[in-house]
Design an enzyme around this catalytic site. Structure first.
Site, PDB file in Angstrom:
ATOM      1  N   ASP A   1       0.883  -1.272  -0.024  1.00  0.00           N
ATOM      2  CA  ASP A   1       0.056   0.183  -0.008  1.00  0.00           C
ATOM      3  C   ASP A   1       0.462   1.215  -0.268  1.00  0.00           C
ATOM      4  O   ASP A   1       0.265   1.845  -0.365  1.00  0.00           O
ATOM      5  CB  ASP A   1      -0.976  -0.457   1.240  1.00  0.00           C
ATOM      6  CG  ASP A   1      -2.413   1.014   0.939  1.00  0.00           C
ATOM      7  OD1 ASP A   1      -2.482   1.406  -0.415  1.00  0.00           O
ATOM      8  OD2 ASP A   1      -2.825   1.913   2.161  1.00  0.00           O
TER       9      ASP A   1
ATOM     10  N   HIS B   1      -7.488  -0.228   9.045  1.00  0.00           N
ATOM     11  CA  HIS B   1      -6.763   0.436   8.027  1.00  0.00           C
ATOM     12  C   HIS B   1      -6.696   1.593   8.360  1.00  0.00           C
ATOM     13  O   HIS B   1      -7.794   2.266   7.740  1.00  0.00           O
ATOM     14  CB  HIS B   1      -6.934  -0.179   7.023  1.00  0.00           C
ATOM     15  CG  HIS B   1      -5.755  -0.075   5.821  1.00  0.00           C
ATOM     16  ND1 HIS B   1      -5.109  -0.679   5.416  1.00  0.00           N
ATOM     17  CD2 HIS B   1      -6.361   0.873   4.802  1.00  0.00           C
ATOM     18  CE1 HIS B   1      -4.854  -0.487   4.106  1.00  0.00           C
ATOM     19  NE2 HIS B   1      -4.936   1.069   4.014  1.00  0.00           N
TER      20      HIS B   1
ATOM     21  N   CYS C   1      -2.919   7.390  -1.707  1.00  0.00           N
ATOM     22  CA  CYS C   1      -3.618   6.286  -2.836  1.00  0.00           C
ATOM     23  C   CYS C   1      -3.980   7.600  -3.752  1.00  0.00           C
ATOM     24  O   CYS C   1      -4.588   8.688  -4.397  1.00  0.00           O
ATOM     25  CB  CYS C   1      -5.507   6.316  -2.242  1.00  0.00           C
ATOM     26  SG  CYS C   1      -6.269   5.892  -3.082  1.00  0.00           S
TER      27      CYS C   1
ATOM     28  N   ASN D   1      -0.139   5.751   4.866  1.00  0.00           N
ATOM     29  CA  ASN D   1      -0.803   4.893   6.224  1.00  0.00           C
ATOM     30  C   ASN D   1      -0.511   5.242   7.169  1.00  0.00           C
ATOM     31  O   ASN D   1       0.471   6.047   6.792  1.00  0.00           O
ATOM     32  CB  ASN D   1      -0.336   2.993   6.193  1.00  0.00           C
ATOM     33  CG  ASN D   1      -1.206   3.003   4.327  1.00  0.00           C
ATOM     34  OD1 ASN D   1      -0.369   2.802   3.637  1.00  0.00           O
ATOM     35  ND2 ASN D   1      -1.950   2.357   4.770  1.00  0.00           N
TER      36      ASN D   1
END
Lengths: 305, 305
Positions: A14, A210, A243, A252
């Site tokens: 990610d 998350h 993102c 994150n």
């Protein structure tokens, strides 16, 4: 004293998936190995998606093939459809390859159409199919409901819809279900309520959280989730990531920032804070820029003289 | 629905006091006026300390003299001793000047000796004296116990000592008592426990919380404090500030980051988030550098299309 937390390290997937630069395969492998040295035992290592959409993950097979074979570490691969699942299954060989796949339903149409080309209802069926196929192939599988706390295009996401989605996904018995705050809008009151509802709705499925720290609420949300019964937390070294489909989303929550907060609260995460800080500083050098991590700047709790 | 929070804006004092640059008097006044436009009604405007120690506050009298006279706004001045208190008292004239003084005891000797030239026991007496003198002069007075969650030189601070200090200060009936995480080490579990103990020990004194975000736990700590019964929160626009005697400490929690978290949780703070974001961006231009604020980067909750 307190129940422990299991951390899922998502920096190599990610995190790097959402960095603008392409990171060499050997650097990805070195990052994953560094994380094992900090104590990480469950690591997202790649996403099996089409390189046209996510060029950062085009070397997924090469990354997986280059990983050390370790019985005590779970390598997780993200898959968004059957094609991705087949690639993850193909990675398996004697004692190596992907140990577990993660799949993603999306809680809102605006983000879903742009990110996965489908709305929330259709994404439930995709996840259910992946769960069934994975189980048939003896592959561990877990699921995430993304943008569960808000959508960059549609705004608010009804909690009742998220709970309903969770129930339908839970029928396929994934090993756990996560809620993803993909664009970093959640606040702890919301986290408490939504995870509490989920615990009631699907008490037999372990829950995972998350969070992204886009609006500075990530650490607060981790603590709220833990207090609501969540014991599995995603985080990325240094706070790597973002993102591409969520405007201005930052990374994150940083693994070392989460681990500091947990350790000072008496909650064991299995990770070593000093090694995490060293790893974050090392990776900042590799990637050539500072990361959002605050512990890498400030250091841990002062030990006195 | 939920009980409201009263925000204390500390950017012009705790924030600017700890920025390396000297900010012109008129910029300080403009900052304070901007904050009133965002809804701030209780504002730390200056510290009455010797300019040799804190040159950033050398113009305290000039700042106070330049403020608009408003019955609906409380101007707070920080004082560390009787001399500072006298200066704050002198600032009063018809309808203007300082409305309230804040004084500070220090929970640990290491920081106390370096910051205020005294240990924790001596600092209790100083605060008690200031409270008595202020009351005698009909000046509102509140108190803070700084480094209550950890000291940069001594490490851990015993909770029992902080509770004992609070009891002794509470005998002089300050209008409220704050705990300050001056170097940004606190975690929510600790915040919950220490404020809960304080509520039991001094139930008649309202509690205030003062957090720095050095280790990314500031917003989590605000929420933990609120849930433990605290309704008065310090914050600085943009997250301005730091601490010259606390190595690597970053700023106070950013006002707009706190307000986002509270507003999304259904808690009214009296402040307008959009105006705060605009004010933070304006002040970044004035000071010529980005501030730690995350809402100024990301913007508020997406409203959808």
């Amino acid at each position: 004293m307190h129940r422990p937390v299991e951390m899922v390290e998502v920096g190599a997937r990610d995190g790097l998936q959402n960095e603008p630069e392409l990171v060499p395969t050997e650097t990805k492998i070195a990052l994953i190995e560094q994380m094992m040295d900090t104590g990480a035992r469950r690591i997202e290592v790649a996403s099996f998606v089409h390189p046209k959409w996510v060029p950062q993950m085009a070397d997924a097979e090469a990354v997986v093939a280059g990983l050390p074979k370790r019985d005590d570490v779970t390598y997780v691969g993200l898959v968004l459809n059957k094609r991705g699942l087949l690639r993850a299954l193909d990675s398996r060989d004697s004692g190596g390859g992907i140990d577990e796949v993660g799949c993603v339903a999306v809680a809102s149409d605006g983000f879903g159409e742009k990110n996965q080309g489908m709305g929330w209802e259709a994404s439930i069926d995709v996840v259910r199919d992946i769960c069934r196929l994975a189980h048939a192939e003896d592959m561990a599988v877990q699921a995430t409901i993304s943008v569960a706390f808000g959508d960059p295009f549609d705004g608010a996401v009804p909690m009742a819809r998220v709970v309903d989605m969770a129930k339908r996904i839970a029928e396929e018995n994934p090993k756990e279900l996560a809620l993803g705050d993909t664009i970093g809008v959640a606040v702890p009151a919301q986290v408490t309520e939504l995870f509490s509802r989920l615990r009631e709705a699907i008490p037999h499925i372990p829950l995972r959280a998350h969070f992204h720290n886009t609006r500075n609420t990530g650490i607060a949300n981790v603590w709220a989730a833990y207090q609501a019964g969540v014991s599995i937390i995603d985080a990325s070294l240094g706070g790597l990531g973002g993102c591409p489909f969520a405007p201005k989303a930052t990374g994150n929550v940083a693994t070392e920032d989460v681990v500091y907060m947990l350790a000072q609260s008496g909650v064991d995460s299995g990770l070593d804070l000093d090694r995490l800080i060293a790893a974050a500083r090392w990776f900042e050098g590799k990637i050539g820029k500072p990361l959002p991590s605050m512990l890498a700047r400030a250091g841990g709790f002062p030990t006195g003289q």
